[in-house]
Scaffold this active site. Structure first.
Site, mmCIF file in Angstrom:
data_model
loop_
_atom_site.group_PDB
_atom_site.id
_atom_site.type_symbol
_atom_site.label_atom_id
_atom_site.label_comp_id
_atom_site.label_asym_id
_atom_site.label_seq_id
_atom_site.Cartn_x
_atom_site.Cartn_y
_atom_site.Cartn_z
ATOM 1 N N GLU A 73 -1.942 5.924 3.459
ATOM 2 C CA GLU A 73 -1.805 4.596 2.890
ATOM 3 C C GLU A 73 -2.902 4.366 1.856
ATOM 4 O O GLU A 73 -2.712 3.613 0.900
ATOM 5 C CB GLU A 73 -1.920 3.537 3.990
ATOM 6 C CG GLU A 73 -1.772 2.113 3.507
ATOM 7 C CD GLU A 73 -1.727 1.105 4.647
ATOM 8 O OE1 GLU A 73 -2.551 0.192 4.663
ATOM 9 O OE2 GLU A 73 -0.853 1.256 5.520
ATOM 10 N N SER A 132 -6.596 0.963 7.549
ATOM 11 C CA SER A 132 -5.637 1.933 8.082
ATOM 12 C C SER A 132 -5.480 3.091 7.100
ATOM 13 O O SER A 132 -5.173 2.881 5.929
ATOM 14 C CB SER A 132 -4.283 1.273 8.327
ATOM 15 O OG SER A 132 -4.388 0.253 9.292
ATOM 16 N N ARG A 151 4.591 -1.277 1.868
ATOM 17 C CA ARG A 151 3.361 -0.859 1.189
ATOM 18 C C ARG A 151 3.612 -0.445 -0.267
ATOM 19 O O ARG A 151 2.886 0.377 -0.827
ATOM 20 C CB ARG A 151 2.665 0.281 1.949
ATOM 21 C CG ARG A 151 2.253 -0.102 3.367
ATOM 22 C CD ARG A 151 1.266 -1.278 3.371
ATOM 23 N NE ARG A 151 0.947 -1.697 4.723
ATOM 24 C CZ ARG A 151 1.530 -2.726 5.357
ATOM 25 N NH1 ARG A 151 2.471 -3.446 4.755
ATOM 26 N NH2 ARG A 151 1.187 -3.052 6.587
#
Length: 301
Positions: free
Chosen positions: A296, A226, A176
């Site tokens: 995230e 998410s 990420r």
């Protein structure tokens, strides 16, 4: 802040702008206050000139894509929001196995184009709601694939207003993250290197993954995807469910009963509601499981 210079420049150059534009209209969470100025930038020449002026005037700005990984403050954003369109929303076929996409191209559209050309390598990304630029920025991934595996090179405008290119090896991809997470360059175009495949098989795989998403994720409700990164050795959604937090509600923000890794906006959620719920989840997962969760999503204040 004094926005006269950027507003005059935009008017002179026929750049579309909006004053006090609600950012809830530009995020998949449907949450957030207004931006002082919202600019729609059509091509790289406009982007270079606008960002140079903003830096010269020391005006804060933020570039958004599809708004799918973004939670905006209830107070909005005191600065300029830039949304790329037109030239940045085009797909070019460069070679037999190369697909060139503007940073504003929706990732799902890039997947469909690749399928139509019989190119394999982006199937895993079908259904990820972001743009190609956002996907490279955060090295988006799903179902065992990551965007880093398909990127050949990425073009950008650096902090000096110069056009540059990073090859795959220069992009410093990790979970990420990419080099763009650190340097704040503006991604403009991405070249994907794919492989020849069978259209029918590619489509079958894409359809299968989309069906799995529909079955397991609350795609019919406003969310930012998410909320948490995957902790090493665990799945965030599973930990949250094991802590008894399925359906946990604060204000209008709810832990999805379909997938506990998602927080959904049941219609009237505020940024404050979501942040309070995030903090509650993090506290409970750490208390009960000893695992520290990390967001995230990007929170824009």
């Amino acid at each position: 802040m004094d926005y006269n210079s950027i507003l005059k420049f935009s008017s002179d150059k026929v750049i579309k702008y909006l004053i006090n534009e609600p950012l809830s209209k530009h995020t998949t969470f449907k949450i957030g206050g207004s931006a002082d100025v919202f600019l729609n930038i059509k091509n790289i020449n406009e982007l270079k000139k606008v960002t140079a002026l903003l830096k010269k005037e020391s005006l804060p700005y933020f570039i958004i894509g599809n708004g799918s990984n973004l939670l905006v403050s209830d107070d909005g954003y005191r600065g300029i929001i830039i949304k790329l369109e037109n030239e940045f929303d085009k797909i070019f076929v460069n070679d037999e196995v190369f697909l060139c996409c503007g940073s504003a191209v929706k990732l799902s559209n890039a997947c469909i184009k690749a399928m139509e050309l019989g190119l394999s390598g982006l199937e895993f990304a079908y259904g990820i709601p972001g743009t190609c630029g956002g996907a490279v920025f955060m090295n988006a991934g799903a179902y065992g694939g990551e965007i880093s595996e398909s990127v050949f090179e990425s073009s950008h405008i650096d902090n000096n207003g110069e056009i540059g290119v990073f090859k795959q090896k220069d992009l410093m991809f990790s979970y990420r993250k990419s080099i763009y997470s650190q340097n704040k360059f503006t991604i403009t175009y991405i070249k994907f290197r794919l492989s020849k495949g069978n259209k029918i098989e590619i489509k079958r795989k894409m359809d299968d993954l989309m069906q799995r998403r529909n079955c397991k994720q609350p795609l019919n409700m406003p969310s930012a995807g998410s909320i948490f990164k995957r902790p090493e050795g665990y799945y965030a959604g599973t930990l949250i469910e094991q802590c008894g937090l399925k359906g946990k509600t604060i204000g209008g923000a709810v832990v999805s009963e379909k997938h506990c890794g998602f927080i959904i906006n049941k219609g009237n959620a505020t940024c404050s509601d979501v942040i309070k719920l995030i903090e509650f989840i993090k506290f409970e997962v750490l208390r009960q499981k000893g695992v520290k969760l990390e967001e995230e999503i990007k929170i824009l204040k």
